[in-house]
Design a protein around this motif. Structure first.
Motif: not given
Length: 149
Positions: A63-64, A67-68, A70-71, A75, A78, A82
């Motif tokens: 999850r961490d 977010s990194q 995505s930022a 994608q 990410a 997922s």
């Protein structure tokens, strides 16, 4: 009972190999490696509860990472994380419903005699073993802070 989750994971490694599901196989092998690593480091055989703790940690790490990534606009990475979470999630115990979680929080507060936010650690100590792997600990913590504030 103690080896049931581990046996299921080992069987899934074989099944993923037979089905040639490379990504799923890779994720399950990462899980097996994490379990083995902890067993070797601590010279113990992990039971289901301890395996759930390993799973919980791996899911949190992903999850961490999401977010990194995505930022950073990655994608593709990410999405990969997922998909790994989905595989890992399949080994987690049934998630607690909101009402079950609320009941556990209420019980832990009354059991510990907590009256203020200073007692948060005491209540979390009681709650953590009951909700580990069945609820997001950050959600539990936030809910607890609201109750004790």
């Amino acid at each position: 009972m103690s080896d049931s989750l581990k046996l299921r994971i080992q069987e899934d490694v074989k099944a993923a190999m037979r089905a040639q599901e490379k990504e799923r196989l890779g994720t399950i092998r990462l899980l097996m490696a994490a379990i083995k690593q902890r067993e070797v480091d601590e010279r113990i055989v992990l039971d289901d509860t301890q395996i759930v703790a390993v799973l919980d940690k791996m899911i949190k790490q992903r999850r961490d990472s999401i977010s990194q990534f995505s930022a950073a606009g990655r994608q593709d990475l990410a999405d990969k994380e997922s998909r790994e979470i989905e595989v890992l999630q399949s080994y987690m115990p049934q998630a607690l419903s909101e009402s079950e979680l609320t009941a556990l929080i209420e019980a832990a507060i009354s059991e510990s005699g907590a009256t203020s936010i200073k007692d948060l650690g005491k209540v979390m100590g009681i709650l953590k073993p009951q909700v580990q792997g069945r609820a997001d600990m950050s959600v539990v913590s936030t809910e607890l802070k609201k109750r004790l504030a």
